[in-house]
Design a protein around this motif. Structure first.
Motif, short mmCIF file in Angstrom:
data_model
loop_
_atom_site.label_atom_id
_atom_site.label_comp_id
_atom_site.label_asym_id
_atom_site.label_seq_id
_atom_site.Cartn_x
_atom_site.Cartn_y
_atom_site.Cartn_z
N GLU A 206 40.05 40.61 31.66
CA GLU A 206 40.16 40.70 33.11
C GLU A 206 41.65 40.65 33.47
O GLU A 206 42.36 39.74 33.03
N PRO A 207 42.16 41.62 34.22
CA PRO A 207 43.60 41.64 34.51
C PRO A 207 44.02 40.50 35.44
O PRO A 207 43.44 40.29 36.50
N LEU A 208 45.02 39.75 34.98
CA LEU A 208 45.55 38.62 35.73
C LEU A 208 46.72 39.11 36.57
O LEU A 208 47.81 39.34 36.06
N GLU A 209 46.49 39.28 37.85
CA GLU A 209 47.48 39.92 38.71
C GLU A 209 47.81 39.03 39.90
O GLU A 209 46.97 38.26 40.39
N GLU A 210 49.02 39.17 40.39
CA GLU A 210 49.47 38.39 41.54
C GLU A 210 48.58 38.65 42.74
O GLU A 210 48.18 39.78 43.01
N GLY A 211 48.25 37.58 43.44
CA GLY A 211 47.40 37.69 44.61
C GLY A 211 45.96 37.32 44.34
O GLY A 211 45.21 37.01 45.28
N LYS A 212 45.55 37.35 43.06
CA LYS A 212 44.19 36.93 42.74
C LYS A 212 44.10 35.41 42.73
O LYS A 212 45.03 34.73 42.31
N GLU A 213 42.98 34.91 43.20
CA GLU A 213 42.73 33.47 43.13
C GLU A 213 41.45 33.24 42.34
O GLU A 213 40.42 33.84 42.61
#
Length: 376
Positions: A206-213
């Motif tokens: 699962e891509p860990l990207e800025e903005g995800k919580e």
């Protein structure tokens, strides 16, 4: 003669108890990596120099102190310890499992309570300087920067009555083999990895990207990712509960991360400086920094916890107080320790492109982490 377990040795080191270590590994192995602690003295006499007797060692060993004999796997240390006992010495121990076992031991340390009853733990791999984390809330758990000894993480969550729902890596590690993906597969959790570090991986994530919580438990404790490149191009930090900053290998208590482990130091220097001097500088000074590694025993605080207030690090951490861009570039490209042992093979393993067996994994990981600029 008695065995001393890695757990017992950890307790002595964390409590700053007096201990004298006789390390009987080859000098090159000793110089590369040794046990350290406040209150600990250490002497290296190679095993082959003691085969005909321990007379050479006797005059160099103190009386009245616990003496721990250490080798790679325990066999040589048992032989030497027996000789010392036969020579009349007391308080003689050998390290059970040797340096291999010492490298793999994890000490759980509670960092603090989170909102609505959650808890945050740091799992200290004291022999290698690696730090993992587990968030517990509402019967769920998230493991961050998991080590390859996944049974420890699974058992710890079970003991806390929690199901592991997420495993996350702050970046593609080069000093140790990640257990995050395997732990996720075993427990049915979701494995998260920064996509910019995952361009060559052979598995789904699962891509860990800025903005995800990423929510953990019913108490709405959230892990908020912050893109923070510099150690790797995908390095990602986490803010937990608006109180803790998990900085990965970007910022440590006494040093900063190195940008060269993918062979791109010159390219990533600017990213590292921007992350440290802009992204982190704009965060709250009151955030508690929790890094993915420590390099020196002096970074171990109460109970073994490794942490510092972000505002304090901007005052005393030398890597955060370099005014000149040129001086910063020189520091992080020329003032570097040796690279971690087998770091290229470890990176390939973490990409899924190599599949070493368990014993081969142990061999790849032997030695210190060496992820910081100032570590020697």
């Amino acid at each position: 003669m008695q065995a001393m377990t890695p757990q017992q040795l950890t307790k002595k080191i964390l409590e700053h108890q007096e201990l004298f270590i006789l390390d009987v590994r080859n000098t090159s192995e000793f110089d590369n990596w040794k046990i350290e602690g406040i209150g600990t003295e250490i002497l290296n006499i190679p095993y082959f120099d003691l085969l005909d007797g321990v007379d050479e060692a006797l005059d160099k060993l103190p009386n009245g102190k616990d003496i721990l004999v250490v080798c790679a796997k325990e066999g040589s240390s048992i032989f030497v310890a027996e000789q010392l006992v036969e020579a009349g010495r007391t308080k003689i121990y050998y390290l059970q499992g040797g340096m291999k076992a010492w490298s793999e031991y994890l000490e759980p340390v509670k960092v603090g309570d989170l909102k609505d009853g959650g808890e945050l733990y740091q799992l200290v791999r004291i022999g290698k300087g690696c730090l993992s984390y587990m968030i517990l809330s509402g019967g769920e758990a998230a493991a961050i920067d998991t080590q390859r000894m996944i049974d420890v993480f699974e058992q710890f969550a079970n003991d806390k009555g929690a199901r592991i729902k997420h495993t996350l890596d702050t970046h593609l590690h080069a000093d140790h083999i990640s257990g995050g993906r395997l732990l996720a597969e075993k427990t049915g959790a979701t494995y998260w990895l920064p996509p910019k570090d995952a361009t060559e991986v052979t598995f789904d994530y699962e891509p860990l990207e800025e903005g995800k919580e990423i929510a953990v438990g019913l108490s709405k404790i959230r892990i908020q990712p912050i893109y923070s490149p510099g150690h790797t191009i995908g390095s990602t930090s986490f803010i937990i509960d608006e109180h803790y900053l998990l900085s990965g290998d970007i910022l440590f208590v006494e040093s900063i991360g190195r940008p060269d482990l993918a062979g791109k130091a010159e390219d990533w220097v600017a990213d590292l400086r921007t992350t440290l001097y802009e992204t982190y500088k704009n965060l709250s000074d009151d955030l508690v920094v929790l890094p993915a590694h420590f390099g020196k025993v002096t970074e171990l605080g109460e109970g073994g916890k490794v942490s510092a207030r972000l505002g304090d690090l901007f005052t005393y951490n030398p890597g955060l107080n370099i005014e000149s861009d040129d001086d910063f570039r020189t520091l992080v490209t020329e003032n570097l320790p040796p690279q971690p042992n087998a770091y290229q093979e470890i990176r390939q393993t973490n990409m899924g492109r190599m599949t070493p067996n368990e014993e081969e994994q142990r061999e790849l990981e032997m030695g210190p982490n060496r992820c910081a600029v100032h570590d020697k």
